[in-house]
Design an enzyme around this catalytic site. Structure first.
Site, short mmCIF file in Angstrom:
data_model
loop_
_atom_site.label_atom_id
_atom_site.label_comp_id
_atom_site.label_asym_id
_atom_site.label_seq_id
_atom_site.Cartn_x
_atom_site.Cartn_y
_atom_site.Cartn_z
N LYS A 21 0.92 -1.09 -0.06
CA LYS A 21 0.03 0.05 -0.06
C LYS A 21 0.81 1.28 0.04
O LYS A 21 1.99 1.25 0.13
CB LYS A 21 -0.71 0.05 1.34
CG LYS A 21 -1.89 -1.39 1.11
CD LYS A 21 -2.79 -1.05 2.36
CE LYS A 21 -3.86 -2.29 2.33
NZ LYS A 21 -5.07 -2.27 3.37
N TYR A 40 -12.36 -1.54 -3.62
CA TYR A 40 -12.91 -1.86 -2.30
C TYR A 40 -14.50 -1.73 -2.47
O TYR A 40 -14.91 -1.19 -1.37
CB TYR A 40 -12.10 -0.69 -1.57
CG TYR A 40 -10.76 -1.23 -1.26
CD1 TYR A 40 -10.53 -2.49 -0.17
CD2 TYR A 40 -9.69 -0.39 -1.48
CE1 TYR A 40 -9.38 -2.85 0.13
CE2 TYR A 40 -8.39 -0.87 -1.23
CZ TYR A 40 -8.29 -1.92 -0.12
OH TYR A 40 -7.01 -2.60 -0.09
N PHE A 53 -15.48 3.56 7.16
CA PHE A 53 -13.91 3.60 6.94
C PHE A 53 -13.78 3.79 5.46
O PHE A 53 -12.59 3.98 5.05
CB PHE A 53 -13.01 2.70 7.36
CG PHE A 53 -13.27 1.13 6.98
CD1 PHE A 53 -12.77 0.74 5.84
CD2 PHE A 53 -13.90 0.36 7.79
CE1 PHE A 53 -13.31 -0.63 5.41
CE2 PHE A 53 -14.44 -0.96 7.39
CZ PHE A 53 -13.90 -1.18 6.03
N ARG A 84 -2.29 -14.54 4.37
CA ARG A 84 -2.85 -13.81 5.54
C ARG A 84 -2.23 -14.08 6.98
O ARG A 84 -2.15 -13.20 7.74
CB ARG A 84 -4.46 -14.01 5.57
CG ARG A 84 -5.04 -13.53 4.47
CD ARG A 84 -6.64 -13.52 4.80
NE ARG A 84 -7.03 -12.43 5.46
CZ ARG A 84 -7.38 -11.25 5.10
NH1 ARG A 84 -7.33 -10.69 3.80
NH2 ARG A 84 -7.63 -10.39 5.84
N THR A 130 -5.53 -7.43 10.52
CA THR A 130 -6.07 -6.07 9.95
C THR A 130 -5.47 -4.71 10.62
O THR A 130 -4.91 -3.97 10.28
CB THR A 130 -7.68 -5.85 9.49
OG1 THR A 130 -8.16 -6.91 8.94
CG2 THR A 130 -7.83 -4.66 8.70
N ARG A 182 2.24 -6.69 9.30
CA ARG A 182 1.57 -5.70 9.93
C ARG A 182 2.06 -5.27 11.41
O ARG A 182 2.14 -4.26 11.68
CB ARG A 182 -0.11 -5.94 9.97
CG ARG A 182 -0.71 -5.68 8.47
CD ARG A 182 -1.93 -6.39 8.33
NE ARG A 182 -2.71 -5.96 7.20
CZ ARG A 182 -3.83 -6.37 6.42
NH1 ARG A 182 -4.47 -7.44 7.14
NH2 ARG A 182 -4.63 -5.92 5.54
N ASN A 220 -2.27 -0.08 6.96
CA ASN A 220 -1.62 -1.38 7.57
C ASN A 220 -0.84 -1.94 6.41
O ASN A 220 -0.79 -3.18 6.39
CB ASN A 220 -2.89 -2.04 7.89
CG ASN A 220 -3.82 -2.51 6.96
OD1 ASN A 220 -3.55 -2.12 5.65
ND2 ASN A 220 -4.82 -3.27 7.29
N HIS A 227 -2.42 -5.40 1.40
CA HIS A 227 -3.59 -5.77 1.15
C HIS A 227 -3.32 -7.33 0.83
O HIS A 227 -2.47 -7.82 0.52
CB HIS A 227 -4.25 -5.41 -0.14
CG HIS A 227 -5.32 -6.27 -0.61
ND1 HIS A 227 -6.62 -5.89 0.03
CD2 HIS A 227 -5.40 -7.14 -1.74
CE1 HIS A 227 -7.53 -6.69 -0.54
NE2 HIS A 227 -6.77 -7.59 -1.61
N GLU A 257 -9.18 -10.51 -8.16
CA GLU A 257 -8.51 -9.30 -7.70
C GLU A 257 -7.11 -9.12 -8.69
O GLU A 257 -6.74 -7.93 -8.95
CB GLU A 257 -8.25 -9.20 -6.08
CG GLU A 257 -9.55 -9.20 -5.38
CD GLU A 257 -8.74 -9.07 -3.88
OE1 GLU A 257 -10.16 -8.64 -3.07
OE2 GLU A 257 -7.77 -9.10 -3.34
N1 UDP Z 1 -9.89 -0.70 7.28
C1 UDP Z 1 -9.93 0.69 7.84
N2 UDP Z 1 -10.78 0.56 9.07
C2 UDP Z 1 -11.41 -0.59 9.46
C3 UDP Z 1 -11.35 -1.74 8.79
C4 UDP Z 1 -10.63 -1.59 7.72
O1 UDP Z 1 -9.44 1.62 7.50
O2 UDP Z 1 -11.97 -0.26 10.58
C5 UDP Z 1 -9.14 -0.71 6.05
C6 UDP Z 1 -7.75 -1.37 6.14
O3 UDP Z 1 -6.94 -0.74 5.14
C7 UDP Z 1 -7.92 -2.53 5.67
C8 UDP Z 1 -9.01 -2.30 4.25
O4 UDP Z 1 -9.97 -1.39 4.76
O5 UDP Z 1 -6.82 -3.36 5.18
C9 UDP Z 1 -9.59 -3.61 3.89
O6 UDP Z 1 -10.52 -4.01 5.17
P1 UDP Z 1 -10.72 -5.60 5.42
O7 UDP Z 1 -11.75 -5.89 6.57
O8 UDP Z 1 -10.95 -6.33 4.35
O9 UDP Z 1 -9.22 -5.91 5.98
P2 UDP Z 1 -8.02 -6.95 5.29
O10 UDP Z 1 -8.69 -7.75 4.57
O11 UDP Z 1 -7.12 -5.85 4.56
O12 UDP Z 1 -7.27 -7.49 6.54
MG MG Z 2 -10.22 -7.78 3.14
#
Ligand code: UDP
Ligand code: MG
Length: 141
Positions: free
Chosen positions: A10, A50, A58, A86, A92, A103, A113, A116, A127
Site C-alpha cells: 500500500k 474496495y 472507513f 494472511r 487487519t 502488519r 496497514n 492488502h 483481484e
Molecule cells: N480498514 C480501515 N478501518 C477498518 C477496517 C478496515 O481503514 O476499521 C481498511 C484497512 O486498510 C483494511 C481495508 O480497509 O486493510 C480492508 O478491510 P478488510 O476488513 O477487508 O481488512 P483486510 O482484509 O485488509 O485485513
Molecule cells: Mg479484506
C-alpha cells in the site's frame, strides 16, 4: 491446492521505503511472484477495488489513502496461498496482529496497514484480474 492471491504493497509501505523488506518476507515464505508493477490508483480505481466495503464508515478514508500515492500490486501463487499469506501479514489491525507478522512489524494502525491480501481463492483470481492482464502473469520460474 495451489492458489493465487493478490498482495498490494500500500502507499504507506512505499512511502516508508519498506517494499524490499516486505517482498523479501513474501519470497522467503515460499510464494511465487507471477506479476508485479508500480501504479498510482485513481480514486475511481480504488473505489471499484474496495466496492465490497462501500457504505462502511472507513470506506471514504480507505479510498483516499489508497489513491494517495503509488502502490505495488503483486500476483502470488503457492499451495494454500490465501490463508498462508494472511498468516504472514497478520490481522487487519496491527494491535491484534501476531508477533513477527508484516502488519505487526510495520503498520501504524488499522487503516494504514502496509499490505492488502485477498480473502478467498475466488477473490484472489478476481483481484489479480483487476490489476493484471493475462500477458502480465508469468508462470515460468
Ligand atoms: N480498514 C480501515 N478501518 C477498518 C477496517 C478496515 O481503514 O476499521 C481498511 C484497512 O486498510 C483494511 C481495508 O480497509 O486493510 C480492508 O478491510 P478488510 O476488513 O477487508 O481488512 P483486510 O482484509 O485488509 O485485513
Ligand atoms: Mg479484506
Amino acid at each position: 491446492m495451489i492458489e493465487r492471491t493478490l498482495a498490494i504493497l500500500k502507499p504507506d509501505c512505499v512511502r516508508k521505503k519498506l517494499t524490499g523488506e516486505v517482498i523479501a518476507r513474501i519470497e522467503k515464505a515460499g510464494f511465487k511472484i507471477l506479476g508485479m508493477k508500480k501504479i498510482k490508483l485513481t480514486k475511481e480505481t480504488a473505489s471499484g477495488f474496495y466496492a465490497v466495503h462501500k457504505g462502511k464508515p472507513f470506506y471514504d478514508g480507505l479510498v483516499e489513502f489508497m489513491s494517495s500515492g503509488p502502490c505495488i500490486p503483486i500476483a502470488l501463487e503457492k499451495e494454500n496461498a490465501v490463508a498462508d499469506y494472511r498468516t504472514l501479514i497478520g490481522a487487519t489491525d496491527p494491535k491484534d496482529a501476531a508477533p513477527g507478522t508484516i502488519r505487526k512489524l510495520f503498520a501504524d494502525n488499522k487503516s494504514e496497514n502496509i499490505v492488502h491480501g485477498s480473502d478467498s481463492p475466488e477473490n484472489g483470481k478476481i483481484e489479480i484480474g483487476y490489476y493484471f492482464s493475462k500477458k502480465e502473469i508469468i508462470e515460468l520460474d
